[in-house]
Design a protein around this motif. Structure first.
Motif, PDB file in Angstrom:
ATOM      1  N   ALA A 272       0.835  -1.206   0.000  1.00 42.80           N
ATOM      2  CA  ALA A 272       0.000   0.000   0.000  1.00 42.80           C
ATOM      3  C   ALA A 272       0.868   1.254   0.000  1.00 42.80           C
ATOM      4  CB  ALA A 272      -0.923  -0.012   1.222  1.00 42.80           C
ATOM      5  N   VAL A 273       1.927   1.249   0.810  1.00 43.08           N
ATOM      6  CA  VAL A 273       2.846   2.385   0.830  1.00 43.08           C
ATOM      7  C   VAL A 273       3.480   2.563  -0.545  1.00 43.08           C
ATOM      8  CG1 VAL A 273       4.947   3.339   1.861  1.00 43.08           C
ATOM      9  CG2 VAL A 273       3.321   2.091   3.291  1.00 43.08           C
ATOM     10  N   GLU A 274       3.920   1.457  -1.136  1.00 43.40           N
ATOM     11  CA  GLU A 274       4.560   1.518  -2.450  1.00 43.40           C
ATOM     12  C   GLU A 274       3.624   2.114  -3.499  1.00 43.40           C
ATOM     13  OE1 GLU A 274       7.075   1.373  -5.570  1.00 43.40           O
ATOM     14  OE2 GLU A 274       7.606   1.011  -3.464  1.00 43.40           O
ATOM     15  N   GLN A 275       2.374   1.661  -3.517  1.00 49.97           N
ATOM     16  CA  GLN A 275       1.439   2.172  -4.514  1.00 49.97           C
ATOM     17  C   GLN A 275       1.108   3.643  -4.273  1.00 49.97           C
ATOM     18  OE1 GLN A 275       0.632   0.566  -7.359  1.00 49.97           O
ATOM     19  NE2 GLN A 275       2.160  -0.845  -6.523  1.00 49.97           N
ATOM     20  N   ALA A 276       1.011   4.041  -3.025  1.00 43.64           N
ATOM     21  CA  ALA A 276       0.776   5.454  -2.726  1.00 43.64           C
ATOM     22  C   ALA A 276       1.925   6.312  -3.245  1.00 43.64           C
ATOM     23  CB  ALA A 276       0.600   5.649  -1.217  1.00 43.64           C
ATOM     24  N   LEU A 277       3.151   5.826  -3.052  1.00 39.79           N
ATOM     25  CA  LEU A 277       4.316   6.570  -3.526  1.00 39.79           C
ATOM     26  C   LEU A 277       4.351   6.631  -5.051  1.00 39.79           C
ATOM     27  CD1 LEU A 277       7.009   5.163  -1.057  1.00 39.79           C
ATOM     28  CD2 LEU A 277       5.946   7.424  -0.997  1.00 39.79           C
TER      29      LEU A 277
ATOM     30  N   ALA B 130       7.398   8.180   2.311  1.00 34.73           N
ATOM     31  CA  ALA B 130       6.231   8.941   2.756  1.00 34.73           C
ATOM     32  C   ALA B 130       6.688  10.289   3.317  1.00 34.73           C
ATOM     33  CB  ALA B 130       5.452   8.156   3.805  1.00 34.73           C
ATOM     34  N   ASP B 131       5.815  11.295   3.236  1.00 32.58           N
ATOM     35  CA  ASP B 131       6.201  12.659   3.619  1.00 32.58           C
ATOM     36  C   ASP B 131       5.992  12.962   5.098  1.00 32.58           C
ATOM     37  OD1 ASP B 131       6.718  13.767   0.833  1.00 32.58           O
ATOM     38  OD2 ASP B 131       4.678  13.003   0.607  1.00 32.58           O
ATOM     39  N   GLU B 132       4.924  12.404   5.674  1.00 39.62           N
ATOM     40  CA  GLU B 132       4.608  12.655   7.073  1.00 39.62           C
ATOM     41  C   GLU B 132       4.055  11.387   7.699  1.00 39.62           C
ATOM     42  OE1 GLU B 132       2.157  16.091   7.787  1.00 39.62           O
ATOM     43  OE2 GLU B 132       2.988  17.190   6.087  1.00 39.62           O
ATOM     44  N   GLY B 133       4.039  11.370   9.028  1.00 40.15           N
ATOM     45  CA  GLY B 133       3.512  10.204   9.731  1.00 40.15           C
ATOM     46  C   GLY B 133       2.606  10.597  10.876  1.00 40.15           C
TER      47      GLY B 133
END
Length: 262
Positions: free
Chosen positions: A35-40, A76-79
Motif C-alpha cells: 500500500a505504501v509503495e502504490q501510494a508513492l 512517505a512525507d509525514e507520519g
C-alpha cells in the motif's frame, strides 16, 4: 498501516487472549508495504508530485511507531501514530472508528485526503474488512483488492483478480483503495531515505485528540472475543520409509492414507 508481531519471532497471547503487541518484536505488515509503495507511485506519476503528500497512519502501542518510520524511510512525507492504552483489544469495528477519526483530523489539519490506501489484509489477523468499514465511516466509495492501479486526474481504475475472472473497476476520488501483493514489489529504504526520515514530521495522537470516547474501543466493547488458545505442539521426528525389500511404495501409500492425505 498496521504494526504486527514478527512472524519469525516468538509470538504469544496475553492473559486475556489478546495478541501480545508490546513484549514481542514487531514490524510493518508486509501486505501494507504494498500500500505504501502504490501510494508513492501514484504520487510520483501525478501531474504535481511536489504538491502531493503521502501521510502514513497507524494505530498501536509505543512500538507501533516503527511501522510509520519504515513508511517514512520508503518515501512517505509525514507520519501519524495514534496510541492509547484504551485501544488495546479493539476489534475491526473499533479499529475502523479510530482510523476514520484520525483521517478526519488529518483532513482538518493538513487537507482532505484524495485517496485512503490500505493493504488487502494484515499478516496477523487477515481480516480484510477494515478498508470497507473505513469507506462506510468516511462516506466514501471503495475500490478494493486491486492488483493493477491506474490513475488519471481524479479517476482511479483497478483490476481485481477473482477465481474465475478479472474485473475492471473505476472510481472518482476521493475514495478508499485497497491493494494486493500482486501490485508489485515494495521498494527498500535507501540510506538517503533512512536519514531523511529522521527529519520528517511525525505526530502522536491519543483518543482525546480525536474526540473518541474510551468506552467506544477496547476489548470490553469488542463484538468478538477469543475464548481460549492452545499452544502449537512441538514438532515431532518424522517417519522414515525404507524400500529395502520393495515394499516402500506400499508403506508410503499406507502412511499417506492413514493421515488422510490421499
Amino acid at each position: 498501516m498496521k504494526h504486527v508481531p514478527d512472524a519469525t519471532g516468538d509470538r504469544r497471547f496475553e492473559s486475556d487472549n489478546t495478541v501480545d503487541r508490546v513484549g514481542v518484536d514487531g514490524l510493518l505488515s508486509e501486505l501494507d508495504e504494498y500500500a505504501v509503495e502504490q501510494a508513492l507511485q501514484i504520487k510520483e506519476k501525478s501531474d504535481s508530485p511536489e504538491e502531493t503528500k503521502v501521510i502514513a497512519l497507524t494505530i498501536g502501542p509505543e512500538k507501533a511507531v516503527d511501522a510509520v518510520r519504515k513508511a517514512l524511510q520508503m518515501g512517505a512525507d509525514e507520519g501519524v501514530h495514534v496510541t492509547d492504552e484504551a485501544i488495546a483489544g479493539s476489534d475491526y469495528v473499533a479499529t475502523s472508528l479510530v482510523l476514520a477519526k484520525a483521517i478526519e483530523k488529518i483532513g482538518q489539519d493538513k487537507g482532505a485526503a484524495d485517496l485512503v490506501v490500505c493493504g488487502m489484509a494484515s499478516t496477523d489477523a487477515s481480516g480484510s474488512v477494515v478498508p470497507a468499514m473505513l469507506a462506510e465511516r468516511l462516506n466514501l466509495p471503495q475500490v478494493t483488492f486491486a492488483s493493477v492501479i491506474e490513475t488519471q486526474g481524479d479517476q482511479v481504475r483497478i483490476k481485481r483478480d477473482g477465481d474465475t475472472a478479472t474485473e475492471v473497476i473505476g472510481g472518482t476520488m476521493p475514495l478508499v483503495l485497497s491493494v494486493t501483493d500482486q501490485t508489485g514489489e515494495a521498494r527498500y529504504p535507501s540510506f538517503k531515505g533512512i536519514m531523511a526520515a529522521k527529519k520528517k514530521p511525525l505526530d502522536t495522537w491519543s483518543l482525546g485528540d480525536l474526540g473518541v470516547d474510551s468506552g467506544e474501543v477496547g476489548l470490553s466493547v469488542a463484538w468478538t472475543e477469543v475464548e481460549d488458545t492452545t499452544e502449537r505442539p512441538p514438532r515431532t521426528a518424522g517417519e522414515i520409509v525404507k524400500d529395502e525389500d520393495g515394499s516402500g511404495a506400499t508403506a508410503l501409500t499406507d502412511f499417506l492414507a492413514a493421515k488422510k492425505f490421499i
